[in-house]
Design a protein around this motif. Structure first.
Motif, PDB file in Angstrom:
ATOM      1  N   GLN A   1      -1.223   4.114  -8.872  1.00 28.90           N
ATOM      2  CA  GLN A   1      -0.552   3.061  -8.120  1.00 28.90           C
ATOM      3  C   GLN A   1      -1.346   1.765  -8.198  1.00 28.90           C
ATOM      4  N   VAL A   2      -0.634   0.664  -8.446  1.00 33.12           N
ATOM      5  CA  VAL A   2      -1.246  -0.660  -8.529  1.00 33.12           C
ATOM      6  C   VAL A   2      -0.645  -1.521  -7.428  1.00 33.12           C
ATOM      7  N   GLY A   3      -1.493  -2.208  -6.683  1.00 30.83           N
ATOM      8  CA  GLY A   3      -0.949  -3.025  -5.608  1.00 30.83           C
ATOM      9  C   GLY A   3      -1.985  -3.922  -4.976  1.00 30.83           C
ATOM     10  N   THR A   4      -1.602  -4.521  -3.849  1.00 31.63           N
ATOM     11  CA  THR A   4      -2.526  -5.305  -3.041  1.00 31.63           C
ATOM     12  C   THR A   4      -3.233  -4.355  -2.082  1.00 31.63           C
ATOM     13  N   VAL A   5      -4.159  -4.899  -1.308  1.00 33.29           N
ATOM     14  CA  VAL A   5      -4.817  -4.050  -0.308  1.00 33.29           C
ATOM     15  C   VAL A   5      -3.802  -3.538   0.709  1.00 33.29           C
ATOM     16  N   HIS A   6      -2.756  -4.329   0.956  1.00 35.07           N
ATOM     17  CA  HIS A   6      -1.746  -3.915   1.930  1.00 35.07           C
ATOM     18  C   HIS A   6      -0.980  -2.680   1.441  1.00 35.07           C
ATOM     19  N   THR A   7      -0.866  -2.527   0.133  1.00 36.53           N
ATOM     20  CA  THR A   7      -0.194  -1.352  -0.432  1.00 36.53           C
ATOM     21  C   THR A   7      -0.878  -0.065   0.007  1.00 36.53           C
TER      22      THR A   7
ATOM     23  N   GLU B   1      -5.099   6.638   1.363  1.00 38.43           N
ATOM     24  CA  GLU B   1      -6.339   6.709   0.607  1.00 38.43           C
ATOM     25  C   GLU B   1      -6.111   7.253  -0.797  1.00 38.43           C
ATOM     26  N   ARG B   2      -7.070   6.989  -1.676  1.00 38.09           N
ATOM     27  CA  ARG B   2      -7.087   7.515  -3.034  1.00 38.09           C
ATOM     28  C   ARG B   2      -8.483   8.041  -3.324  1.00 38.09           C
ATOM     29  N   ASP B   3      -8.572   9.046  -4.199  1.00 37.11           N
ATOM     30  CA  ASP B   3      -9.892   9.557  -4.567  1.00 37.11           C
ATOM     31  C   ASP B   3     -10.747   8.440  -5.149  1.00 37.11           C
ATOM     32  N   VAL B   4     -10.135   7.639  -6.003  1.00 35.96           N
ATOM     33  CA  VAL B   4     -10.848   6.539  -6.658  1.00 35.96           C
ATOM     34  C   VAL B   4     -10.041   5.260  -6.497  1.00 35.96           C
ATOM     35  N   ILE B   5     -10.710   4.191  -6.106  1.00 37.34           N
ATOM     36  CA  ILE B   5     -10.095   2.867  -6.073  1.00 37.34           C
ATOM     37  C   ILE B   5     -10.786   2.001  -7.118  1.00 37.34           C
ATOM     38  N   LEU B   6      -9.988   1.362  -7.978  1.00 38.10           N
ATOM     39  CA  LEU B   6     -10.495   0.374  -8.924  1.00 38.10           C
ATOM     40  C   LEU B   6     -10.117  -1.011  -8.405  1.00 38.10           C
ATOM     41  N   LEU B   7     -11.056  -1.923  -8.453  1.00 39.73           N
ATOM     42  CA  LEU B   7     -10.842  -3.266  -7.943  1.00 39.73           C
ATOM     43  C   LEU B   7     -11.036  -4.286  -9.054  1.00 39.73           C
TER      44      LEU B   7
ATOM     45  N   HIS C   1     -12.683 -13.419   2.127  1.00 40.58           N
ATOM     46  CA  HIS C   1     -11.625 -12.569   2.687  1.00 40.58           C
ATOM     47  C   HIS C   1     -12.180 -11.185   3.018  1.00 40.58           C
ATOM     48  N   GLN C   2     -12.937 -11.102   4.124  1.00 42.54           N
ATOM     49  CA  GLN C   2     -13.603  -9.846   4.448  1.00 42.54           C
ATOM     50  C   GLN C   2     -12.619  -8.711   4.703  1.00 42.54           C
ATOM     51  N   ASN C   3     -11.505  -9.014   5.362  1.00 40.85           N
ATOM     52  CA  ASN C   3     -10.551  -7.943   5.649  1.00 40.85           C
ATOM     53  C   ASN C   3      -9.943  -7.385   4.365  1.00 40.85           C
ATOM     54  N   LEU C   4      -9.712  -8.281   3.395  1.00 38.18           N
ATOM     55  CA  LEU C   4      -9.165  -7.838   2.106  1.00 38.18           C
ATOM     56  C   LEU C   4     -10.105  -6.830   1.458  1.00 38.18           C
ATOM     57  N   TRP C   5     -11.391  -7.174   1.392  1.00 35.06           N
ATOM     58  CA  TRP C   5     -12.347  -6.274   0.755  1.00 35.06           C
ATOM     59  C   TRP C   5     -12.569  -5.031   1.603  1.00 35.06           C
ATOM     60  N   ASN C   6     -12.547  -5.192   2.903  1.00 35.13           N
ATOM     61  CA  ASN C   6     -12.730  -4.051   3.800  1.00 35.13           C
ATOM     62  C   ASN C   6     -11.689  -2.978   3.524  1.00 35.13           C
TER      63      ASN C   6
END
Length: 256
Positions: free
Chosen positions: A68-74, A79-85, A104-109
């Motif tokens: 799945q590809v999306g924004t942080v809101h997605t 949760e996912r086992d692995v998140i790529l940023l 954008h601390q909340n975005l990275w959080n």
């Protein structure tokens, strides 16, 4: 622990501003294939703050629909086992854009706390090393480097210091959440339920106007109400610990 199994990994790409989005998207595809080759059952999510970058990555991953590809809101609440940023920006980007994204601390959080076992950043380490905030701290952790707070203007704020260190330690934490009708400084989402964190600033400054006394009463009231809402899972922290005992404090909260 090897570079391949660290919970935080940074894949550095150095390219000019025009090529960076394409280079990052291509590298994301390589990393996804690498993860799937090792364990095809792992759930993977890819996050980018820019719509055009998400479109590039989706196009490259069109044969891998389970990623799945999306924004942080997605991924909020998912949760996912692995998140790529993919931060997308590189050296040569407009300074205002870099500063805005870094702040954008909340975005990275949200991005950081969606990863169950691994977080992988694909981006220009040379750019983000010069910024302040969570991405720089994450890079320092990936490189096993000391996090240098002194150059970060936000680091005079004890809440910012503590929040940043908890994030890079992999602790699922959020700021400003409402608990029992009062705003907690931090809320840690643990397996045993939420833990509200209050920073006790009541002992700082002068008290010629009675402000410190009022602050202490307000803090005690908030703690009582939060105790009821969390079944006693409220941690009250003297402000000095955010400056003089930060590593010990982070470890204490991490295991709370």
């Amino acid at each position: 622990m090897t570079g391949d199994d660290k919970p935080v990994r940074w894949d550095h790409l150095s390219s000019n501003c025009e090529r960076t989005p394409d280079d990052e998207a291509a590298r994301v595809l390589v990393v996804v294939n690498e993860i799937r080759a090792g364990n095809a059952t792992k759930s993977i999510g890819v996050v980018s703050p820019y719509a055009a970058q998400r479109a590039r990555i989706r196009d490259l991953l069109r044969g891998v629909p389970e990623v799945q590809v999306g924004t942080v809101h997605t991924f909020q609440g998912r949760e996912r086992d692995v998140i790529l940023l993919s931060p997308t920006l590189s050296q040569g980007a407009v300074p205002k854009s870099v500063k805005r994204l870094a702040s954008h601390q909340n975005l990275w959080n949200v991005a950081f706390t969606r990863a169950i076992s691994r977080l992988i950043v694909v981006g220009d380490a040379n750019l983000w090393r010069k910024t302040s905030g969570l991405l720089r701290s994450l890079l320092a952790q990936a490189e096993n480097a000391e996090i240098q707070d002194a150059s970060d203007p936000d680091m005079d704020d004890p809440l910012a210091k503590l929040y940043q260190r908890l994030i890079v330690a992999g602790v699922p934490v959020e700021t400003g959440a409402d608990v029992g009708g009062h705003r907690a400084d931090l809320v840690i989402r643990s397996a045993n339920g939420p833990v509200a964190v209050l920073i006790d600033r009541s002992g700082t400054g002068t008290d010629s106007t009675g402000t410190l006394g009022r602050n202490l009463r307000q803090l005690c009231t908030a703690q009582e109400l939060m105790d009821e809402a969390t079944n006693g899972k409220v941690v009250r922290i003297p402000i000095w610990r955010c400056f003089d005992d930060l590593p010990g404090l982070v470890e204490e909260l991490r295991t709370s």
